[in-house]
Scaffold this active site. Sequence first.
Site, PDB file in Angstrom:
ATOM      1  CG  ASP A   1      93.478  21.621  46.436  1.00  0.00           C
ATOM      2  OD1 ASP A   1      93.814  22.708  46.931  1.00  0.00           O
ATOM      3  OD2 ASP A   1      94.296  20.766  46.069  1.00  0.00           O
TER       4      ASP A   1
ATOM      5  CG  HIS B   1      98.384  22.278  43.037  1.00  0.00           C
ATOM      6  ND1 HIS B   1      97.383  23.156  43.337  1.00  0.00           N
ATOM      7  CD2 HIS B   1      98.307  21.297  43.975  1.00  0.00           C
ATOM      8  CE1 HIS B   1      96.726  22.742  44.413  1.00  0.00           C
ATOM      9  NE2 HIS B   1      97.271  21.606  44.826  1.00  0.00           N
TER      10      HIS B   1
ATOM     11  CB  CYS C   1      97.327  25.359  49.252  1.00  0.00           C
ATOM     12  SG  CYS C   1      97.510  25.370  51.044  1.00  0.00           S
TER      13      CYS C   1
HETATM   14  P1  HMG Z   1      96.031  26.437  65.503  1.00  0.00           P
HETATM   15  O1  HMG Z   1      95.701  27.889  65.630  1.00  0.00           O
HETATM   16  O2  HMG Z   1      97.448  26.016  65.732  1.00  0.00           O
HETATM   17  O3  HMG Z   1      95.056  25.561  66.400  1.00  0.00           O
HETATM   18  O4  HMG Z   1      95.584  25.941  64.061  1.00  0.00           O
HETATM   19  P2  HMG Z   1      94.732  25.546  67.913  1.00  0.00           P
HETATM   20  O5  HMG Z   1      94.534  24.109  68.264  1.00  0.00           O
HETATM   21  O6  HMG Z   1      95.722  26.361  68.689  1.00  0.00           O
HETATM   22  O7  HMG Z   1      93.305  26.290  67.966  1.00  0.00           O
HETATM   23  C1  HMG Z   1      93.153  27.671  67.721  1.00  0.00           C
HETATM   24  C2  HMG Z   1      91.672  27.965  67.477  1.00  0.00           C
HETATM   25  O8  HMG Z   1      91.201  27.286  66.323  1.00  0.00           O
HETATM   26  C3  HMG Z   1      90.772  27.514  68.617  1.00  0.00           C
HETATM   27  O9  HMG Z   1      89.646  28.378  68.621  1.00  0.00           O
HETATM   28  C4  HMG Z   1      90.332  26.150  68.146  1.00  0.00           C
HETATM   29  O10 HMG Z   1      89.122  25.736  68.725  1.00  0.00           O
HETATM   30  C5  HMG Z   1      90.151  26.391  66.676  1.00  0.00           C
HETATM   31  P3  HMG Z   1      89.530  29.628  69.619  1.00  0.00           P
HETATM   32  O11 HMG Z   1      89.674  29.021  70.980  1.00  0.00           O
HETATM   33  O12 HMG Z   1      90.680  30.536  69.273  1.00  0.00           O
HETATM   34  O13 HMG Z   1      88.203  30.201  69.284  1.00  0.00           O
HETATM   35  N1  HMG Z   1      90.305  25.160  65.893  1.00  0.00           N
HETATM   36  C6  HMG Z   1      89.393  24.701  65.000  1.00  0.00           C
HETATM   37  N2  HMG Z   1      88.212  25.197  64.599  1.00  0.00           N
HETATM   38  C7  HMG Z   1      87.539  24.452  63.680  1.00  0.00           C
HETATM   39  N3  HMG Z   1      87.995  23.293  63.168  1.00  0.00           N
HETATM   40  C8  HMG Z   1      89.175  22.796  63.556  1.00  0.00           C
HETATM   41  C9  HMG Z   1      89.925  23.515  64.505  1.00  0.00           C
HETATM   42  N4  HMG Z   1      91.131  23.299  65.085  1.00  0.00           N
HETATM   43  C10 HMG Z   1      91.343  24.309  65.934  1.00  0.00           C
HETATM   44  N5  HMG Z   1      89.622  21.655  63.023  1.00  0.00           N
HETATM   45  C11 HMG Z   1      94.772  24.337  62.488  1.00  0.00           C
HETATM   46  C12 HMG Z   1      95.704  24.576  63.669  1.00  0.00           C
HETATM   47  C13 HMG Z   1      95.111  23.001  61.871  1.00  0.00           C
HETATM   48  C14 HMG Z   1      93.340  24.318  62.990  1.00  0.00           C
HETATM   49  C15 HMG Z   1      94.951  25.485  61.485  1.00  0.00           C
HETATM   50  O14 HMG Z   1      96.314  25.586  61.201  1.00  0.00           O
HETATM   51  C16 HMG Z   1      94.180  25.290  60.211  1.00  0.00           C
HETATM   52  O15 HMG Z   1      92.952  25.210  60.205  1.00  0.00           O
HETATM   53  N6  HMG Z   1      94.895  25.270  59.073  1.00  0.00           N
HETATM   54  C17 HMG Z   1      94.249  25.212  57.782  1.00  0.00           C
HETATM   55  C18 HMG Z   1      94.818  24.085  57.010  1.00  0.00           C
HETATM   56  C19 HMG Z   1      94.155  24.007  55.651  1.00  0.00           C
HETATM   57  O16 HMG Z   1      92.964  23.736  55.546  1.00  0.00           O
HETATM   58  N7  HMG Z   1      94.970  24.234  54.578  1.00  0.00           N
HETATM   59  C20 HMG Z   1      94.502  24.060  53.251  1.00  0.00           C
HETATM   60  C21 HMG Z   1      94.291  22.612  52.946  1.00  0.00           C
HETATM   61  S1  HMG Z   1      95.817  21.690  52.727  1.00  0.00           S
HETATM   62  C22 HMG Z   1      96.120  21.763  51.020  1.00  0.00           C
HETATM   63  O17 HMG Z   1      95.458  22.489  50.323  1.00  0.00           O
HETATM   64  C23 HMG Z   1      97.170  20.849  50.442  1.00  0.00           C
HETATM   65  C24 HMG Z   1      96.562  19.651  49.701  1.00  0.00           C
HETATM   66  O18 HMG Z   1      95.684  20.076  48.666  1.00  0.00           O
HETATM   67  C25 HMG Z   1      97.669  18.782  49.084  1.00  0.00           C
HETATM   68  C26 HMG Z   1      98.691  19.586  48.279  1.00  0.00           C
HETATM   69  O19 HMG Z   1      98.294  20.315  47.346  1.00  0.00           O
HETATM   70  O20 HMG Z   1      99.866  19.471  48.613  1.00  0.00           O
HETATM   71  C27 HMG Z   1      95.752  18.752  50.650  1.00  0.00           C
HETATM   72 MG    MG Z   2      96.307  20.707  46.700  1.00  0.00          MG
END
Ligand code: HMG
Ligand code: MG
Length: 286
Positions: A14, A211, A242
């Site tokens: 994070d 946070h 984030c």
């Molecule tokens: P999308 O664009 O809707 O996905 O993203 P898609 O299924 O249409 O795929 C698009 C492309 O991404 C494709 O590649 C997929 O293969 C690839 P292309 O054909 O264009 O070359 N792809 C991936 N590649 C690697 N790993 C994967 C993956 N999935 C698809 N898993 C997706 C959907 C979820 C992937 C995107 O929105 C994403 O990665 N989001 C990032 C989310 C994230 O990490 N956010 C930060 C963490 S959450 C947070 O911090 C909150 C938390 O701390 C709690 C709080 O504080 O509240 C947990």
């Molecule tokens: Mg967080």
Amino acid sequence: MKEFVRIHEVGPRDGLQNEPSVIPVAQKVALIDLLARSGLSDIEVGSFVSPKWVPQMADTDQVLAGLTPVDGVRYALLVPNMRGWEGFQAARVPGVTYEVAVFISASEGFSQSNLNCSIAESVARLTPVVRAAEVVGVGVRGYVSCVTDCPFDGPVAPEAVARATALLRALAPMQVSLGDTIGKGTPDRVTAMIAAVTDVVPVAELAGHFHDTGGQALANMDAALDLGVRAFDTAVGGLGGCPYAPGAPGNVATEAVLNRLHALGFETGVDPDVVAQAAEMAKGMR
Ligand code: HMG
Ligand code: MG
């Protein structure tokens, strides 16, 4: 006997996901390996998400390969969909204890911004991850984000958080971590939110993820402690944020939480001196 509070260190994920530059793998590995020697039982070390969305976590496979695993430490990874599960399966090292964390939002605005889909779609995408983890015996943890406020939709009703928590818990037993993603929560609102969530999930299965953007994280932790929450997510050195939540920087610092919990008479099993060294290391990465 002192009461135990479980600390879930999230700084390497994070925290570092929100740094403007990508931290070299060797530095990430050194930080995690040091934290693993502090007595922490749970360390979130990376994400198998799209490298286009979060380039800072694109090297998570190399991080897993570089770690020196410590017995008794669970290494956690964010996995949003089956593509991420496949990445995790390819990268996991035999003999190491892992946990996958699936994550949804209590608000539709943040769900779209963070996951590019609705809450219902995000649950559909992570359901096969939970099933796959069950098959191979990997533990699962859940996150609900925006438990008091959403950067896009504004204040979030406690009932919406309870509904999101119930969606996760309908999939499998798991600890659900309640994320105040943008640090706007206050003790009163956190109390109301947890009261609503404990109508659907026992308090023993919840964690707080506060946070510290508004400087309220420790007060919010106190409110959660009063209601019986005994697990908290923290980030060494106060790293955090984030990238898809404007205003999210600053997870509550592990060292501040340890100070507070130990002063209140709780036991954590974590050595503050080792965490202080890790905090220095983390600050050097910023
Ligand atoms: P999308 O664009 O809707 O996905 O993203 P898609 O299924 O249409 O795929 C698009 C492309 O991404 C494709 O590649 C997929 O293969 C690839 P292309 O054909 O264009 O070359 N792809 C991936 N590649 C690697 N790993 C994967 C993956 N999935 C698809 N898993 C997706 C959907 C979820 C992937 C995107 O929105 C994403 O990665 N989001 C990032 C989310 C994230 O990490 N956010 C930060 C963490 S959450 C947070 O911090 C909150 C938390 O701390 C709690 C709080 O504080 O509240 C947990
Ligand atoms: Mg967080």
